[in-house]
Each structure stands twice: as C-alpha cells, then as structure tokens.
Write an enzyme that holds these catalytic residues in place. Structure first.
Site, PDB file in Angstrom:
ATOM      1  N   ASP A  77       5.468  -0.291   3.058  1.00 36.16           N
ATOM      2  CA  ASP A  77       4.606  -1.273   2.402  1.00 36.16           C
ATOM      3  C   ASP A  77       3.315  -1.424   3.194  1.00 36.16           C
ATOM      4  O   ASP A  77       3.327  -1.809   4.360  1.00 36.16           O
ATOM      5  CB  ASP A  77       5.323  -2.627   2.320  1.00 36.16           C
ATOM      6  CG  ASP A  77       4.475  -3.671   1.606  1.00 36.16           C
ATOM      7  OD1 ASP A  77       4.457  -3.670   0.360  1.00 36.16           O
ATOM      8  OD2 ASP A  77       3.829  -4.492   2.292  1.00 36.16           O
ATOM      9  N   TYR A 101      -4.750  -5.026   5.548  1.00 37.82           N
ATOM     10  CA  TYR A 101      -4.164  -4.878   6.884  1.00 37.82           C
ATOM     11  C   TYR A 101      -5.052  -4.041   7.803  1.00 37.82           C
ATOM     12  O   TYR A 101      -4.813  -3.982   9.012  1.00 37.82           O
ATOM     13  CB  TYR A 101      -2.768  -4.245   6.802  1.00 37.82           C
ATOM     14  CG  TYR A 101      -1.778  -4.997   5.951  1.00 37.82           C
ATOM     15  CD1 TYR A 101      -2.022  -6.310   5.529  1.00 37.82           C
ATOM     16  CD2 TYR A 101      -0.584  -4.397   5.554  1.00 37.82           C
ATOM     17  CE1 TYR A 101      -1.097  -6.989   4.743  1.00 37.82           C
ATOM     18  CE2 TYR A 101       0.345  -5.076   4.779  1.00 37.82           C
ATOM     19  CZ  TYR A 101       0.074  -6.372   4.366  1.00 37.82           C
ATOM     20  OH  TYR A 101       0.999  -7.032   3.587  1.00 37.82           O
ATOM     21  N   HIS A 119      -2.991  -8.361  -4.548  1.00 40.92           N
ATOM     22  CA  HIS A 119      -2.503  -9.039  -3.346  1.00 40.92           C
ATOM     23  C   HIS A 119      -2.385 -10.557  -3.520  1.00 40.92           C
ATOM     24  O   HIS A 119      -1.398 -11.161  -3.086  1.00 40.92           O
ATOM     25  CB  HIS A 119      -3.428  -8.709  -2.167  1.00 40.92           C
ATOM     26  CG  HIS A 119      -2.745  -8.759  -0.842  1.00 40.92           C
ATOM     27  ND1 HIS A 119      -3.137  -7.984   0.228  1.00 40.92           N
ATOM     28  CD2 HIS A 119      -1.699  -9.489  -0.387  1.00 40.92           C
ATOM     29  CE1 HIS A 119      -2.359  -8.230   1.264  1.00 40.92           C
ATOM     30  NE2 HIS A 119      -1.486  -9.142   0.914  1.00 40.92           N
ATOM     31  N   LYS A 123      -1.866  -2.608  -1.685  1.00 40.09           N
ATOM     32  CA  LYS A 123      -2.290  -3.804  -2.412  1.00 40.09           C
ATOM     33  C   LYS A 123      -3.814  -3.875  -2.476  1.00 40.09           C
ATOM     34  O   LYS A 123      -4.502  -3.541  -1.504  1.00 40.09           O
ATOM     35  CB  LYS A 123      -1.749  -5.065  -1.727  1.00 40.09           C
ATOM     36  CG  LYS A 123      -0.261  -5.028  -1.449  1.00 40.09           C
ATOM     37  CD  LYS A 123       0.202  -6.262  -0.708  1.00 40.09           C
ATOM     38  CE  LYS A 123       1.570  -6.046  -0.115  1.00 40.09           C
ATOM     39  NZ  LYS A 123       1.562  -5.165   1.077  1.00 40.09           N
TER      40      LYS A 123
END
Length: 278
Positions: A44, A49, A107, A74
């Site tokens: 994931d 990030y 997201h 996402k």
C-alpha cells in the site's frame, strides 16, 4: 496469503504492507524487499507519502513478478479533478516504475483546497478513475477516509461504484456506521493504523489478551482487524516485526473480541474527514 474478493471479482490479499511514514531512502527499499521475502504480496503506497520512488525500487529489487503483486496508490488532495487526476496517476506509476496499479484510491473526500466544491471535484475525479479502470491501467478503484454520505455523492452519478474504502480501524476507532454501510454496498474495508500508531502497546486489556493468546500486541490487533472483516495494513521497517505480523494462525475468542471492542484508550490519529485542514 488468503485473499478477499472485490465486487469486480479481483482478488486482494487479506493483509497488506503499508508504507506511510517510511523514509525516502534505502530503509524503505529494504523494508519492501523484506516484506516480499516474508510473504506480503499486497503493498500500500500513496503519492502523499513522498516515497513511491523508493517503494518502486524495493519492489523491483525484491524480484517479485508484477502479476504476483497487488499494488495500491492514492490520489492526493491537491490533484482532485478530471485532468489533474490523470496527470497525477501518470506521475505515480512513473515513480513506482510500473505500468498499472491494482488499486487506486481517492485519499480524502474533502480537501481544504476544494472544500466549497468538493462534491463536484470528487465526481470529476471519479470519472477519471472510471476511465483509468476501463483502460486497464487500474484493476480496481476505491476511496479512503470516506464516510457514507461521501460515497453516496459518488454513487448518485457514477457508472462503476467504489470497490474499497480504506479507513482508520483499531480498538477505540471502530467506525461501525461506515463499516456497516460498506458491507451493505459490497465495498471492502481496508484498515489502516491497526496498531493505533503504537498506542495499543500501552493498553492493559490488549496486553492481557495478547498474553492469553500467546502472541504480541501487534499480532493481536492485526488479527482483530481480520476478525472484523477488514483488510489490515501493517507497517514496520524491522525484519522481525515485518515477519511476525504475518503469524496469525490463532483465533481471538468472542469474549476477548468484546473486550477489545470496548477499549477506549487507543484513540490513534483519527481525523474527521469532513473537517480536515490539508
């Protein structure tokens, strides 16, 4: 690895390896390689990030065949909208070094940037998601942090309904209404932060039940998420923890599940997705 079946028939591994807060360096490369070596086939990731280049490098160096991997990313909040979504998707698969995703998620539903017209933007975004899905560039599409009313706003106009909703889930954050809604709509729930960002390790009830089961608190909470019919996403950069988090060949009793359901000291990082400031 056991799997769950999405509404389109695609199989998703029942436990995923998360990369949130994994650093943008070789630590993440090695963590992803270790996860694959230990048996994780579900990774994931997310644009937000800021480590997808390193996640992708770890995947390539692991040697796993692309068709044997379930890879999620996402769409970040600033990129909502039809054209922006398509551009962001291309950036993500370039960073990851792949030519398709197994799952692509919105997201957050109400970014601060689009607070006043978020419904319109989510619908535009979903149209792009459907196009990516029909083109085979994404094998499944879904959402993250969406409440029932956010999903309803998409269902009113969409051709292809969301297949997954990724939400925070752990003792003290059960999100019962959202999970019940998703079950009714045949939407698989993924559980992020199943360890409440480490708060489960300070919970006396969790320690006692873990001891009774002969497992760690982390293993207990991952199994707890599974027994609540969610797909937990576990994250670590330590080899032994990565390995141990997949040792789930035990069952939590109904009595202990009830105790865990009533834990109130593991608040985690829950954000009300109608009122985020990012």
């Amino acid at each position: 690895m056991e799997t769950v079946t999405l509404s389109n028939g695609k199989q998703m591994p029942a436990v995923g390896f998360g990369t949130w807060k994994a650093p943008s360096d070789e630590i993440t490369v090695n963590a992803v390689k270790t996860a694959v070596e230990c048996g994780y086939t579900h990774i994931d990731a997310a644009a937000a990030y800021h480590n997808e280049i390193w996640v992708g490098k770890g995947i390539r160096e692991s040697g796993i065949k692309r068709e044997d991997l379930f890879l999620t990313s996402k769409l970040w909040n600033d990129d909502h909208g039809y054209e922006s979504t398509l551009r962001a998707f291309e950036n993500t698969i370039t960073d990851l070094g792949v030519d398709y995703l197994d799952l692509y998620l919105i997201h957050w539903p109400v970014p601060v940037k689009f607070h006043d017209n978020y419904i319109e933007k989510n619908r535009e975004t979903w149209k792009a998601f459907e196009e990516l899905y029909k083109a085979g560039k994404v094998k499944a599409i879904g959402v993250s942090n969406f409440k029932p009313h956010h999903i309803d706003e998409i269902l009113e106009v969409c051709e292809i309904p969301p297949m997954v909703n990724q939400i925070e889930f752990h003792p003290s954050c059960l999100q019962k209404e959202t999970r019940a809604y998703c079950e009714e709509k045949n939407i698989i729930v993924e559980a992020y932060s199943p360890l409440a960002n480490g708060k489960v390790f300070q919970c006396e009830e969790i320690r006692e039940i873990a001891e009774r089961c002969g497992v760690s608190a982390a293993q207990l909470c991952v199994k707890y998420a599974l027994q609540h019919n969610t797909v937990p996403l576990v994250k670590s950069v330590t080899r032994e923890r990565i390995k141990d988090n997949l040792k789930l060949d035990f069952t939590i009793s109904p009595e202990d599940m009830k105790i865990l359901d009533e834990v109130s000291t593991c608040e985690g990082s829950y954000r009300d997705s109608d009122h985020i400031d990012f």
